[in-house]
Design an enzyme around this catalytic site. Structure first.
Site, PDB file in Angstrom:
ATOM      1  N   LYS A   1       0.831  -1.209   0.000  1.00 31.32           N
ATOM      2  CA  LYS A   1       0.000   0.000   0.000  1.00 31.32           C
ATOM      3  C   LYS A   1       0.864   1.256   0.000  1.00 31.32           C
ATOM      4  O   LYS A   1       0.684   2.148  -0.831  1.00 31.32           O
ATOM      5  CB  LYS A   1      -0.900  -0.011   1.245  1.00 31.32           C
ATOM      6  CG  LYS A   1      -1.511   1.335   1.587  1.00 31.32           C
ATOM      7  CD  LYS A   1      -2.269   1.280   2.905  1.00 31.32           C
ATOM      8  CE  LYS A   1      -2.694   2.645   3.391  1.00 31.32           C
ATOM      9  NZ  LYS A   1      -1.636   3.401   4.077  1.00 31.32           N
ATOM     10  N   ASN A   2       1.795   1.354   0.938  1.00 29.52           N
ATOM     11  CA  ASN A   2       2.512   2.624   1.063  1.00 29.52           C
ATOM     12  C   ASN A   2       3.510   2.854  -0.072  1.00 29.52           C
ATOM     13  O   ASN A   2       3.962   3.979  -0.272  1.00 29.52           O
ATOM     14  CB  ASN A   2       3.178   2.734   2.438  1.00 29.52           C
ATOM     15  CG  ASN A   2       2.135   2.986   3.522  1.00 29.52           C
ATOM     16  OD1 ASN A   2       0.986   3.305   3.224  1.00 29.52           O
ATOM     17  ND2 ASN A   2       2.527   2.832   4.772  1.00 29.52           N
TER      18      ASN A   2
ATOM     19  N   CYS B   1      -5.855   8.505   8.183  1.00 28.88           N
ATOM     20  CA  CYS B   1      -6.159   8.032   9.542  1.00 28.88           C
ATOM     21  C   CYS B   1      -5.860   9.114  10.564  1.00 28.88           C
ATOM     22  O   CYS B   1      -4.881   9.855  10.442  1.00 28.88           O
ATOM     23  CB  CYS B   1      -5.311   6.805   9.861  1.00 28.88           C
ATOM     24  SG  CYS B   1      -5.862   5.320   9.023  1.00 28.88           S
TER      25      CYS B   1
ATOM     26  N   ARG C   1      -0.520  15.543  12.550  1.00 28.28           N
ATOM     27  CA  ARG C   1       0.210  15.064  11.364  1.00 28.28           C
ATOM     28  C   ARG C   1       0.722  16.266  10.558  1.00 28.28           C
ATOM     29  O   ARG C   1       0.214  16.561   9.469  1.00 28.28           O
ATOM     30  CB  ARG C   1      -0.672  14.144  10.514  1.00 28.28           C
ATOM     31  CG  ARG C   1      -1.104  12.904  11.263  1.00 28.28           C
ATOM     32  CD  ARG C   1      -1.791  11.872  10.389  1.00 28.28           C
ATOM     33  NE  ARG C   1      -0.829  11.078   9.637  1.00 28.28           N
ATOM     34  CZ  ARG C   1      -1.134   9.931   9.016  1.00 28.28           C
ATOM     35  NH1 ARG C   1      -2.350   9.450   9.075  1.00 28.28           N
ATOM     36  NH2 ARG C   1      -0.224   9.260   8.348  1.00 28.28           N
TER      37      ARG C   1
ATOM     38  N   ILE D   1       3.107  18.801   8.171  1.00 29.97           N
ATOM     39  CA  ILE D   1       3.881  18.569   6.932  1.00 29.97           C
ATOM     40  C   ILE D   1       5.023  19.587   6.820  1.00 29.97           C
ATOM     41  O   ILE D   1       5.469  19.922   5.727  1.00 29.97           O
ATOM     42  CB  ILE D   1       2.985  18.581   5.672  1.00 29.97           C
ATOM     43  CG1 ILE D   1       2.232  19.910   5.509  1.00 29.97           C
ATOM     44  CG2 ILE D   1       2.009  17.427   5.661  1.00 29.97           C
ATOM     45  CD1 ILE D   1       1.667  20.094   4.096  1.00 29.97           C
ATOM     46  N   ASP D   2       5.492  20.063   7.990  1.00 31.43           N
ATOM     47  CA  ASP D   2       6.551  21.077   7.972  1.00 31.43           C
ATOM     48  C   ASP D   2       7.834  20.580   7.288  1.00 31.43           C
ATOM     49  O   ASP D   2       8.530  21.364   6.633  1.00 31.43           O
ATOM     50  CB  ASP D   2       6.860  21.549   9.403  1.00 31.43           C
ATOM     51  CG  ASP D   2       7.267  20.399  10.304  1.00 31.43           C
ATOM     52  OD1 ASP D   2       6.464  19.450  10.449  1.00 31.43           O
ATOM     53  OD2 ASP D   2       8.385  20.417  10.845  1.00 31.43           O
TER      54      ASP D   2
ATOM     55  N   ASP E   1       2.894   0.781  12.096  1.00 32.74           N
ATOM     56  CA  ASP E   1       1.701   0.245  11.422  1.00 32.74           C
ATOM     57  C   ASP E   1       1.410  -1.203  11.818  1.00 32.74           C
ATOM     58  O   ASP E   1       0.423  -1.782  11.366  1.00 32.74           O
ATOM     59  CB  ASP E   1       1.840   0.378   9.897  1.00 32.74           C
ATOM     60  CG  ASP E   1       1.690   1.823   9.447  1.00 32.74           C
ATOM     61  OD1 ASP E   1       1.377   2.686  10.290  1.00 32.74           O
ATOM     62  OD2 ASP E   1       1.907   2.104   8.249  1.00 32.74           O
TER      63      ASP E   1
ATOM     64  N   ILE F   1       5.996   6.991  17.331  1.00 27.78           N
ATOM     65  CA  ILE F   1       5.838   7.758  16.082  1.00 27.78           C
ATOM     66  C   ILE F   1       4.623   8.690  16.155  1.00 27.78           C
ATOM     67  O   ILE F   1       4.713   9.874  15.848  1.00 27.78           O
ATOM     68  CB  ILE F   1       5.670   6.814  14.865  1.00 27.78           C
ATOM     69  CG1 ILE F   1       6.787   5.750  14.819  1.00 27.78           C
ATOM     70  CG2 ILE F   1       5.614   7.621  13.564  1.00 27.78           C
ATOM     71  CD1 ILE F   1       8.169   6.240  14.497  1.00 27.78           C
TER      72      ILE F   1
ATOM     73  N   ARG G   1      -9.399   0.444   3.015  1.00 25.28           N
ATOM     74  CA  ARG G   1      -8.455   1.412   2.449  1.00 25.28           C
ATOM     75  C   ARG G   1      -7.101   0.754   2.207  1.00 25.28           C
ATOM     76  O   ARG G   1      -6.340   1.202   1.343  1.00 25.28           O
ATOM     77  CB  ARG G   1      -8.229   2.582   3.431  1.00 25.28           C
ATOM     78  CG  ARG G   1      -9.322   3.624   3.434  1.00 25.28           C
ATOM     79  CD  ARG G   1      -8.915   4.805   4.304  1.00 25.28           C
ATOM     80  NE  ARG G   1      -7.505   5.092   4.109  1.00 25.28           N
ATOM     81  CZ  ARG G   1      -6.628   5.330   5.075  1.00 25.28           C
ATOM     82  NH1 ARG G   1      -7.006   5.356   6.319  1.00 25.28           N
ATOM     83  NH2 ARG G   1      -5.370   5.567   4.794  1.00 25.28           N
TER      84      ARG G   1
HETATM   85  C1  UD1 Z   1       3.643   7.037   6.542  1.00 26.69           C
HETATM   86  C2  UD1 Z   1       2.665   5.913   6.305  1.00 26.69           C
HETATM   87  C3  UD1 Z   1       1.963   5.535   7.608  1.00 26.69           C
HETATM   88  C4  UD1 Z   1       2.985   5.227   8.686  1.00 26.69           C
HETATM   89  C5  UD1 Z   1       4.014   6.347   8.804  1.00 26.69           C
HETATM   90  C6  UD1 Z   1       5.164   5.992   9.745  1.00 26.69           C
HETATM   91  C7  UD1 Z   1       1.978   6.362   4.025  1.00 26.69           C
HETATM   92  C8  UD1 Z   1       0.889   6.752   3.090  1.00 26.69           C
HETATM   93  N1  UD1 Z   1       1.684   6.360   5.321  1.00 26.69           N
HETATM   94  O1  UD1 Z   1       2.888   8.158   6.989  1.00 26.69           O
HETATM   95  O2  UD1 Z   1       1.168   4.380   7.344  1.00 26.69           O
HETATM   96  O3  UD1 Z   1       2.322   5.092   9.938  1.00 26.69           O
HETATM   97  O4  UD1 Z   1       4.603   6.616   7.520  1.00 26.69           O
HETATM   98  O5  UD1 Z   1       5.804   4.835   9.317  1.00 26.69           O
HETATM   99  O6  UD1 Z   1       3.067   5.984   3.598  1.00 26.69           O
HETATM  100  N2  UD1 Z   1       6.303  14.500  10.957  1.00 26.69           N
HETATM  101  C9  UD1 Z   1       6.595  15.826  11.240  1.00 26.69           C
HETATM  102  N3  UD1 Z   1       6.677  16.702  10.200  1.00 26.69           N
HETATM  103  C10 UD1 Z   1       6.486  16.316   8.903  1.00 26.69           C
HETATM  104  C11 UD1 Z   1       6.182  14.963   8.635  1.00 26.69           C
HETATM  105  C12 UD1 Z   1       6.101  14.082   9.679  1.00 26.69           C
HETATM  106  O7  UD1 Z   1       6.777  16.199  12.402  1.00 26.69           O
HETATM  107  O8  UD1 Z   1       6.573  17.168   8.007  1.00 26.69           O
HETATM  108  C13 UD1 Z   1       6.225  13.533  12.060  1.00 26.69           C
HETATM  109  C14 UD1 Z   1       4.837  12.916  12.205  1.00 26.69           C
HETATM  110  O9  UD1 Z   1       3.994  13.713  12.992  1.00 26.69           O
HETATM  111  C15 UD1 Z   1       5.180  11.588  12.840  1.00 26.69           C
HETATM  112  C16 UD1 Z   1       6.540  11.231  12.245  1.00 26.69           C
HETATM  113  O10 UD1 Z   1       7.083  12.453  11.759  1.00 26.69           O
HETATM  114  O11 UD1 Z   1       5.331  11.772  14.238  1.00 26.69           O
HETATM  115  C17 UD1 Z   1       6.517  10.228  11.134  1.00 26.69           C
HETATM  116  O12 UD1 Z   1       5.616  10.653  10.133  1.00 26.69           O
HETATM  117  P1  UD1 Z   1       5.796  10.220   8.598  1.00 26.69           P
HETATM  118  O13 UD1 Z   1       6.884   9.202   8.481  1.00 26.69           O
HETATM  119  O14 UD1 Z   1       5.890  11.443   7.779  1.00 26.69           O
HETATM  120  O15 UD1 Z   1       4.400   9.529   8.312  1.00 26.69           O
HETATM  121  P2  UD1 Z   1       3.566   9.591   6.982  1.00 26.69           P
HETATM  122  O16 UD1 Z   1       4.488   9.675   5.810  1.00 26.69           O
HETATM  123  O17 UD1 Z   1       2.473  10.574   7.080  1.00 26.69           O
END
Ligand code: UD1
Length: 429
Positions: A22-23, A117, A122, A124-125, A306, A328, A398
């Site tokens: 999926k990812n 989810c 979450r 995106i910085d 996950d 995480i 999903r």
């Molecule tokens: C992806 C996976 C999700 C999995 C996660 C961690 C997809 C579609 N989803 O989510 O299933 O649980 O990886 O393995 O691939 N963070 C920040 N700033 C950012 C981005 C992330 O602080 O800009 C933090 C998040 O809040 C979290 C950590 O970094 O605490 C990891 O997040 P991230 O690896 O980015 O998860 P996703 O890519 O959203």
């Protein structure tokens, strides 16, 4: 409304075949927007997040079609528009990959803040920081991320403050078209990062070091079409390992890369499960009591977040007290209330759950609050004595292809029940 109905307590036997990851596919489908030509993508899982991606690409004007049940063709040679629909975007976390893909291809993106989810905050910085290094001007207004490249795309050096799967893939998508050498440091190392990089390389990109924490990308002016096959889903495989551990039994899991599963199988071996590696399959035997253990989720190659809900469900049936620490996500224990309905003894304090094992779980009506929480409830229901009904299964669909059919093939008594909406409101309300 759809429910899963389980008559639990049956051990699992037989073999199951794992679908594409999926990812990985959720990063590779938007990556196809960078390609001028036809991308043929094999081993695509038929999950609802993939359908949503295809709706988004079709809306933008790409031509998408399945040429057989698991092979998808995407032709993004000419798009009609670059402003994806707000509501479609909000329904999926991975929709943020459109920012990287559209910046790389068209130098502009206007994309709703992502959904997916609810696992806590979450941000995106780190994505934004990476795009800014590549020359993007970004502002977020009214729930929409507006990205542009006033001086064009340029290579740069990005040091992520936090290991992020999404930020690593997203910045990689834009950087493959940035002239010069881009370096991503403190990058995520998950197998799906490598898969997206391999896909891009097979379409003519130059990405090296994926799978380590330093990724080097030399920008190219154009990506061309080609054929690529998605890796098997490590979390789906881990979910079947957890299921047979909970129920007992002996199953063979086909179409896996055993090395990708080491971070999961190591823990289950500690719990007394026998796991035998073959070339592209593993055999999982649980014929002894489950040994208690402690688990802490970490970025790859640590134990994946996950798989946290699924292993927590299994540890309810171990031979003592276990501690599970989530490092995480802030809010990934919401499903615990539902497991308690089934007799689980779990105390949660912040990001730690203390699980006092019970001799048996009992069937109950429960509701899946997110994708992996839903998987945990299925596992608990399979092991529990009696009848379990799970609502909220759209979350499960999903990310899992044919979960019910695959479990039925292993001997589980699980079925899908369509409940008229009026009755559903009456029962749930
Ligand atoms: C992806 C996976 C999700 C999995 C996660 C961690 C997809 C579609 N989803 O989510 O299933 O649980 O990886 O393995 O691939 N963070 C920040 N700033 C950012 C981005 C992330 O602080 O800009 C933090 C998040 O809040 C979290 C950590 O970094 O605490 C990891 O997040 P991230 O690896 O980015 O998860 P996703 O890519 O959203």
């Amino acid at each position: 409304m759809v429910k899963y109905v389980i008559n639990g307590g049956k051990p699992l036997y037989g073999s199951v075949t794992i679908s594409g990851a999926k990812n990985a596919v959720l990063g590779i489908i938007p990556a196809a927007l960078l390609v001028e030509g036809v991308c043929r993508i094999e081993n695509v899982p038929r999950i609802s997040d993939v359908s949503l991606w295809l709706d988004i690409l079709t809306y933008l004007g790409a031509k998408v079609r399945f040429v057989n049940p698991t092979t998808l063709e995407i032709d993004s040679t000419s798009l009609r528009r670059v402003d994806p629909d707000y509501d479609m975007m909000r329904r999926m976390r991975a929709s943020y990959y459109l920012i990287g893909a559209l910046l790389g291809r068209y130098g502009t993106a206007r994309v709703a803040m992502p959904g997916g989810c609810d696992l806590g905050d979450r941000p995106i910085d780190q994505h934004i920081k990476g795009f800014q290094v590549l020359g993007a001007k970004i502002d977020v207004r009214n729930g929409v991320v507006n990205a542009s490249l006033p001086m064009g795309l340029r290579a740069g050096h990005v040091y992520f403050d936090k290991v992020s799967v999404g930020a690593t893939i997203n910045v990689m998508l834009a950087a493959v078209r940035a002239p010069g050498l881009t370096v991503l440091e403190n990058a995520a190392k998950e197998p799906h990062i490598v898969d997206v990089a391999n896909f891009l390389n097979s379409m003519g990109a130059d990405v090296r070091g994926a799978g380590t924490d330093v990724i080097k990308i030399r920008g190219v002016s154009k990506l061309r079409g080609g054929t690529y096959s998605i890796i098997p889903d490590q979390i789906e495989a881990g979910t079947f390992i957890a299921a047979v551990t909970a129920t007992g039994g002996d199953i063979t899991i086909n179409n896996v890369i055993p090395k990708h599963l080491d971070c999961i199988t190591a823990k289950f071996k500690e719990m007394g499960v026998t796991i035998l590696d073959k070339d592209d399959a593993i055999r999982v035997i649980r014929d002894k009591p489950i040994i208690r253990t402690n688990v802490k989720t970490l970025p790859y190659p640590g134990f994946p977040t996950d798989m946290q809900p699924q292993i927590t469900a299994v540890l309810c049936l171990a031979n003592g007290t276990s501690v599970v620490t989530e490092s995480i996500w802030d809010n990934r224990f919401r499903y615990v209330d539902e497991l308690r309905r089934m007799g689980a003894q779990i105390q949660v304090d912040g990001k730690t759950a203390v699980i006092d094992a019970v001799t048996q779980l009992t069937g109950a009506p429960v509701c899946a609050c997110d994708l992996r929480a839903g998987a945990a409830l299925v596992i608990a229901g399979l092991a529990a004595k009696g009848h379990t009904e799970i609502t909220g299964v759209h979350h499960i669909e999903r990310g899992y292809e044919n979960l019910v059919e695959k479990l039925q093939m292993l001997g589980a008594e699980i079925s899908v029940l369509n409940v008229p909406d009026a009755e559903a409101v009456f029962r749930v309300g």
